[in-house]
Design a protein around this motif. Structure first.
Motif, PDB file in Angstrom:
ATOM      1  N   VAL A  77       0.873  -1.177   0.000  1.00  0.00           N
ATOM      2  CA  VAL A  77       0.000   0.000   0.000  1.00  0.00           C
ATOM      3  C   VAL A  77       0.907   1.224   0.000  1.00  0.00           C
ATOM      4  O   VAL A  77       1.787   1.349   0.864  1.00  0.00           O
ATOM      5  N   ILE A  78       0.712   2.104  -0.987  1.00  0.00           N
ATOM      6  CA  ILE A  78       1.498   3.334  -1.096  1.00  0.00           C
ATOM      7  C   ILE A  78       0.563   4.518  -0.915  1.00  0.00           C
ATOM      8  O   ILE A  78      -0.376   4.695  -1.687  1.00  0.00           O
ATOM      9  N   ALA A  79       0.823   5.320   0.109  1.00  0.00           N
ATOM     10  CA  ALA A  79       0.011   6.517   0.352  1.00  0.00           C
ATOM     11  C   ALA A  79       0.795   7.752  -0.063  1.00  0.00           C
ATOM     12  O   ALA A  79       1.870   8.035   0.478  1.00  0.00           O
ATOM     13  N   ASP A  80       0.271   8.462  -1.045  1.00  0.00           N
ATOM     14  CA  ASP A  80       0.859   9.728  -1.488  1.00  0.00           C
ATOM     15  C   ASP A  80      -0.303  10.679  -1.730  1.00  0.00           C
ATOM     16  O   ASP A  80      -0.602  11.058  -2.856  1.00  0.00           O
ATOM     17  N   VAL A  81      -0.963  11.029  -0.628  1.00  0.00           N
ATOM     18  CA  VAL A  81      -2.207  11.796  -0.686  1.00  0.00           C
ATOM     19  C   VAL A  81      -1.979  13.167  -0.061  1.00  0.00           C
ATOM     20  O   VAL A  81      -1.617  13.266   1.111  1.00  0.00           O
ATOM     21  N   PHE A  82      -2.191  14.197  -0.866  1.00  0.00           N
ATOM     22  CA  PHE A  82      -2.061  15.562  -0.369  1.00  0.00           C
ATOM     23  C   PHE A  82      -3.273  16.357  -0.816  1.00  0.00           C
ATOM     24  O   PHE A  82      -3.627  16.344  -1.994  1.00  0.00           O
ATOM     25  N   GLY A  83      -3.930  17.008   0.146  1.00  0.00           N
ATOM     26  CA  GLY A  83      -4.955  17.977  -0.176  1.00  0.00           C
ATOM     27  C   GLY A  83      -4.264  19.325  -0.269  1.00  0.00           C
ATOM     28  O   GLY A  83      -3.908  19.905   0.765  1.00  0.00           O
ATOM     29  N   GLY A  84      -4.009  19.785  -1.499  1.00  0.00           N
ATOM     30  CA  GLY A  84      -3.100  20.916  -1.661  1.00  0.00           C
ATOM     31  C   GLY A  84      -1.699  20.411  -1.361  1.00  0.00           C
ATOM     32  O   GLY A  84      -1.199  19.501  -2.005  1.00  0.00           O
ATOM     33  N   SER A  85      -1.074  20.965  -0.334  1.00  0.00           N
ATOM     34  CA  SER A  85       0.270  20.531   0.053  1.00  0.00           C
ATOM     35  C   SER A  85       0.286  19.855   1.417  1.00  0.00           C
ATOM     36  O   SER A  85       1.334  19.738   2.044  1.00  0.00           O
ATOM     37  N   ARG A  86      -0.892  19.380   1.870  1.00  0.00           N
ATOM     38  CA  ARG A  86      -0.970  18.803   3.221  1.00  0.00           C
ATOM     39  C   ARG A  86      -1.633  17.435   3.179  1.00  0.00           C
ATOM     40  O   ARG A  86      -2.604  17.224   2.443  1.00  0.00           O
ATOM     41  N   VAL A  87      -1.120  16.509   3.987  1.00  0.00           N
ATOM     42  CA  VAL A  87      -1.753  15.208   4.137  1.00  0.00           C
ATOM     43  C   VAL A  87      -3.052  15.409   4.919  1.00  0.00           C
ATOM     44  O   VAL A  87      -3.044  15.995   6.006  1.00  0.00           O
ATOM     45  N   PRO A  88      -4.194  14.929   4.402  1.00  0.00           N
ATOM     46  CA  PRO A  88      -5.461  15.138   5.108  1.00  0.00           C
ATOM     47  C   PRO A  88      -5.474  14.455   6.481  1.00  0.00           C
ATOM     48  O   PRO A  88      -4.890  13.384   6.669  1.00  0.00           O
ATOM     49  N   ALA A  89      -6.153  15.080   7.425  1.00  0.00           N
ATOM     50  CA  ALA A  89      -6.154  14.597   8.808  1.00  0.00           C
ATOM     51  C   ALA A  89      -6.690  13.169   8.932  1.00  0.00           C
ATOM     52  O   ALA A  89      -6.185  12.381   9.740  1.00  0.00           O
ATOM     53  N   HIS A  90      -7.703  12.807   8.132  1.00  0.00           N
ATOM     54  CA  HIS A  90      -8.316  11.488   8.317  1.00  0.00           C
ATOM     55  C   HIS A  90      -7.427  10.352   7.801  1.00  0.00           C
ATOM     56  O   HIS A  90      -7.765   9.181   7.974  1.00  0.00           O
ATOM     57  N   LEU A  91      -6.250  10.725   7.247  1.00  0.00           N
ATOM     58  CA  LEU A  91      -5.284   9.707   6.813  1.00  0.00           C
ATOM     59  C   LEU A  91      -4.054   9.691   7.718  1.00  0.00           C
ATOM     60  O   LEU A  91      -2.949   9.348   7.291  1.00  0.00           O
ATOM     61  N   THR A  92      -4.261  10.041   8.992  1.00  0.00           N
ATOM     62  CA  THR A  92      -3.125  10.120   9.930  1.00  0.00           C
ATOM     63  C   THR A  92      -3.359   9.355  11.229  1.00  0.00           C
ATOM     64  O   THR A  92      -2.451   9.299  12.057  1.00  0.00           O
ATOM     65  N   SER A  93      -4.530   8.759  11.418  1.00  0.00           N
ATOM     66  CA  SER A  93      -4.906   8.240  12.738  1.00  0.00           C
ATOM     67  C   SER A  93      -4.664   6.740  12.883  1.00  0.00           C
ATOM     68  O   SER A  93      -4.393   6.027  11.918  1.00  0.00           O
ATOM     69  N   THR A  94      -4.813   6.268  14.119  1.00  0.00           N
ATOM     70  CA  THR A  94      -4.677   4.829  14.374  1.00  0.00           C
ATOM     71  C   THR A  94      -5.746   4.042  13.623  1.00  0.00           C
ATOM     72  O   THR A  94      -5.477   2.927  13.156  1.00  0.00           O
TER      73      THR A  94
END
Length: 281
Positions: A142-159
């Motif tokens: 699984v490769i995550a390269d997700v940016f909303g603008g220049s920021r990783v969205p909050a819902h892709l950072t949690s446990t």
């Protein structure tokens, strides 16, 4: 797309522009709202222009024997640089690309078409929603390269997000993420602590100048249940034009320190890059 004419289009989440590279006949830079997103050479799909993409490529090259086909899930599509790379280096791989911006997908497919036999399926969907609905034990990578603008969205950072990624991966699978931060690394350290709740093995690949706090930059997070070939990764990243360091084991634990894990209720996006950090002229 044979004519070297820039293309600009309003997509779902901003203004996308495809700009030709004057030095490579069928190579293109994709930007969204001025921030570089992807670089693709249609004649040389194994050419990875951006340093972070090169580092992701090194991991992809070392996670399994060369040429072995893999099932890969890409969260975030961009110009489909890494899916093209995997299709070229590991023929027969089955790849799914999940990109929330359907307008961006349409632009890329129209102007930078995929080979018919690439084995790449595109999905216009939210990355976490797709993960949570996907079949368990269905991906090698699984490769995550997700940016909303220049920021990783909050819902892709949690446990909860990390748990969803772990569930989709097979027992010997590997999770990769392109992240960005600067000293004192509150975001990066929290992401490592968060993924440590689901994976026994972690590594971090970044330029020494970034790790020393000299500037804002990208860092590649690698997580798995099995030991990673950090020696091979270190050799490859050290020989790049912009050498990087591979942190793992006790040194990485010291970097994480007392960072807290991230939960949905307190998740925040990655930090806003300073002006000019990723922009182009």
């Amino acid at each position: 797309m044979d004519e070297s004419i820039p293309v600009t289009r309003d997509v779902d989440h901003g203004t996308a522009k495809l700009m030709p590279d004057v030095d490579r006949r069928r190579a293109w830079l994709l930007t969204v709202d001025g921030a570089p997103q992807s670089y693709v050479d249609l004649d040389a799909p194994t050419h990875l222009e951006f340093e972070y993409a090169q580092r992701l490529g090194h991991v992809l090259d070392t996670v399994a024997e060369p040429g072995r086909a893999l099932d890969v899930l890409h969260l975030g599509g961009g110009a489909l640089t890494l899916p093209r790379y995997v299709a070229a280096t590991r023929p027969g791989s089955r790849q799914d690309v999940v990109e929330a911006d359907r307008g961006l997908l349409s632009l890329v497919v129209e102007h930078l078409p995929l080979p018919d036999d690439a084995g790449i399926t595109l999905h216009g969907a939210d990355a976490r929603g797709w993960l949570e609905a996907a079949a368990p034990d269905s991906a090698d990578i699984v490769i995550a390269d997700v940016f909303g603008g220049s920021r990783v969205p909050a819902h892709l950072t949690s446990t909860a997000y990390a748990r969803a990624a772990e569930r989709v991966l097979r027992s010997d699978g590997v999770y990769l993420a392109n992240l960005a931060d600067a000293a004192p690394f509150a975001f990066l350290r929290s992401q490592l602590a968060t993924f440590a709740t689901e994976f026994e093995e972690l590594a971090l690949i970044a330029e020494p100048g970034v790790l020393r706090g000299r500037r804002f930059g990208n860092a590649v997070l690698v997580a798995s249940h099995r030991p990673l070939d950090t020696a091979a990764l270190a050799r490859r990243t050290a020989s790049d034009a912009f050498p990087a360091r591979v942190e793992h084991g006790p040194a990485l634990q010291r970097f994480i320190g007392t960072a807290a894990t991230v939960h949905d209720e307190n998740a925040v996006p990655s930090p806003e890059p300073p002006a000019g950090a990723f922009g182009i002229g």
